[in-house]
Write an enzyme that holds these catalytic residues in place. Structure first.
Site, PDB file in Angstrom:
ATOM      1  N   TYR A 149       0.514  -0.902  -0.156  1.00 40.37           N
ATOM      2  CA  TYR A 149       0.108   0.095   0.033  1.00 40.37           C
ATOM      3  C   TYR A 149       0.956   1.467   0.327  1.00 40.37           C
ATOM      4  CZ  TYR A 149      -3.792  -3.537   1.668  1.00 40.37           C
ATOM      5  OH  TYR A 149      -4.469  -4.515   0.808  1.00 40.37           O
ATOM      6  N   ASP A 150       0.195   2.680  -0.291  1.00 45.84           N
ATOM      7  CA  ASP A 150       0.907   3.113  -0.436  1.00 45.84           C
ATOM      8  C   ASP A 150       0.536   4.984   0.329  1.00 45.84           C
ATOM      9  OD1 ASP A 150       2.121   2.600  -3.181  1.00 45.84           O
ATOM     10  OD2 ASP A 150       1.120   3.789  -4.595  1.00 45.84           O
ATOM     11  N   THR A 151      -0.951   4.231   0.811  1.00 41.06           N
ATOM     12  CA  THR A 151      -1.949   5.519   2.028  1.00 41.06           C
ATOM     13  C   THR A 151      -2.102   4.316   3.065  1.00 41.06           C
ATOM     14  OG1 THR A 151      -1.986   7.090  -0.380  1.00 41.06           O
ATOM     15  CG2 THR A 151      -2.909   6.820   1.728  1.00 41.06           C
TER      16      THR A 151
ATOM     17  N   ARG B 218      -4.304   0.861  -3.535  1.00 41.40           N
ATOM     18  CA  ARG B 218      -3.033   0.851  -3.268  1.00 41.40           C
ATOM     19  C   ARG B 218      -2.832   1.479  -1.632  1.00 41.40           C
ATOM     20  NH1 ARG B 218       1.325  -1.541  -4.502  1.00 41.40           N
ATOM     21  NH2 ARG B 218       2.237   0.313  -3.804  1.00 41.40           N
TER      22      ARG B 218
END
Lengths: 298, 298
Positions: free
Chosen positions: B19-21, B238
């Site tokens: 994940y980015d966030t 993400r």
């Protein structure tokens, strides 16, 4: 049987002869705000002179019965305290006579002075009236259940605040056997041109937060009628409920097995009375004041 | 797919890489009241050092985002205003960006200073804060609709009173096109040992009296998530929502099409997470603080 319209002197006479006791809603039947319905004084005198018992039944919990007597007097109507049955008084009767509220317990009241006065008159101590201090997240935890509280009583309270609601909530949640009683569940409160939030709307907060269902005394619910019937030993077959609202007054009478009379001086109109999906009244007439025509025939 | 328990350093690494966030609920995840969850500071630093975007999502409408930054700092956590997304801020974003609230209109606010501050920062004038004067049956009719009011905004208000509720009611009833927005509908509010009436409970009064349904911004409802996703242009695939409550945090993530991580430092326990009738989380773990183990492997 479809609703019967009463329009002649003979209709009126048949009605009056058929019943010993008349229960009346007040606003829209006896008065409008601060004005008496025309000829209402003579109607009530005529009924009294024929030996009828009159009982005024109101959902208003803000005013005590003695204050009601004063209001009647201002409109030129003689009434006795015993003839007035308010949802606040019904609550007092219910707690003292039906559940025999323990003398060492206190009622936490959200409501006005009317309801406190009625409870105190039957010997029930009240608290809540002094809960005016502000509260915030940092002081919330100070609000704790009080084991003296045996009932939360909810009526219209123009000084309602978060502290009172939290105190009522916490006693209902964590105090075993704490009763939950509401004087009425009127959704709105008439106030001149508009309507404002009524007892039932304010009560929703507490129903939602506690997930508990209160016993609601007032019209159209049965507990108040049970109190009236028991208090005066009335025969339902000889008792007629008079009101201007189908969903409260008339439904209240129907649920109690009484005959009902709807007047057109308040909320209901003829079309709504004749709507077969509405609570079915026994009789209807233009105004309760019209019964005064019988005065001359006595 | 049944919930996957994360318990090893490798599990943690797979999560973080995927994940980015990360969206975080705060109470029960980052802190408990005024105490940080152990190792939470190192977990958040580790995520930042790996370039992750962190967003703190709270239903609390009483505190403004800048006050939140101060709370984070006290717990030894650096956070920026832009990383905090409260239901009060979501309301401000919704009114200013989604519905383009007319500049000549005012929001009637039942709520604390947090929400007023957020609305004022996006240029929306507020009223209601000065409505403290007592009201009774004889003065009720003075409360009238105000054509300047374009929205009623409802959040937690420890100074709630009958005048405010009547003003909100009368604008919602008689003011055409007046919007009805609630920051959240949490039934209860935690306050130490007990829970107290929450925004959703207080809101019930107004829903009942007006028979209108508000747009509810906060978790588990979608409007707040829509605001977050739109504001930061996030890719749901993400993004992972981290929380401690299945019925708010996790449901909120699921409704937004996000992956979800439930921690066991708050409300939910393992049994409730594994209950197939509950909202199904993607992952769960003992504590978010455990991710700090990854710090050494960077």
């Amino acid at each position: 049987m479809s609703p019967q319209k009463l329009a002649t002197r003979n209709d009126y006479k048949v009605l009056v002869d058929k019943y010993d006791t008349f229960l009346f809603d007040c606003d829209g039947v006896i008065w409008h705000g601060s004005k008496a319905i025309p000829n209402i004084q003579s109607t009530l005198s005529m009924l009294r002179s024929r030996g009828k018992r009159l009982i005024f039944v109101t959902n208003n919990s803000a005013t005590s019965r003695s204050d009601y007597v004063t209001k009647f007097a201002k409109l030129g109507i003689q009434a006795k305290t015993e003839e007035i049955f308010s949802s606040a008084y019904a609550t007092a009767v219910y707690l003292s006579e039906v559940v025999q509220f323990p003398p060492n317990k206190t009622a936490y009241v959200i409501g006005g002075s009317g309801i406190r006065k009625e409870l105190q008159e039957v010997g029930i101590a009240t608290m809540g009236q002094d809960d005016k201090a502000p509260v915030d997240l940092s002081t919330l935890a100070e609000i704790e259940p009080n084991s003296d509280v045996g009932a939360v009583v909810f009526g219209i309270d123009f000084e309602i605040n978060y502290r009172k609601l939290s105190n009522a909530h916490i006693n209902l949640m964590y105090n075993p056997d704490c009763l939950f009683i509401a004087t009425n569940d009127d959704r709105t409160l008439p106030g001149g041109k508009h309507v404002y939030p009524g007892t039932g709307s304010m009560l929703s907060s507490l129903i939602h937060s506690t997930q508990r269902t209160p016993l609601v005394m007032g019209k159209p619910n049965k507990p108040m009628l049970d109190c009236v019937m028991q208090k005066y030993h009335l025969d339902p077959a000889r008792t007629c409920m008079v009101g201007d609202r189908l969903d409260t007054d008339i439904l209240f009478g129907i649920r109690g097995g009484l005959s009902t009379l709807c007047v057109l001086t308040g909320v209901a109109d003829e079309a709504s009375i004749l709507d077969p999906s509405a609570p079915q009244v026994t009789y209807y007439m233009d105004s309760l004041g019209d019964l005064s025509e019988l005065e001359m025939t006595l």
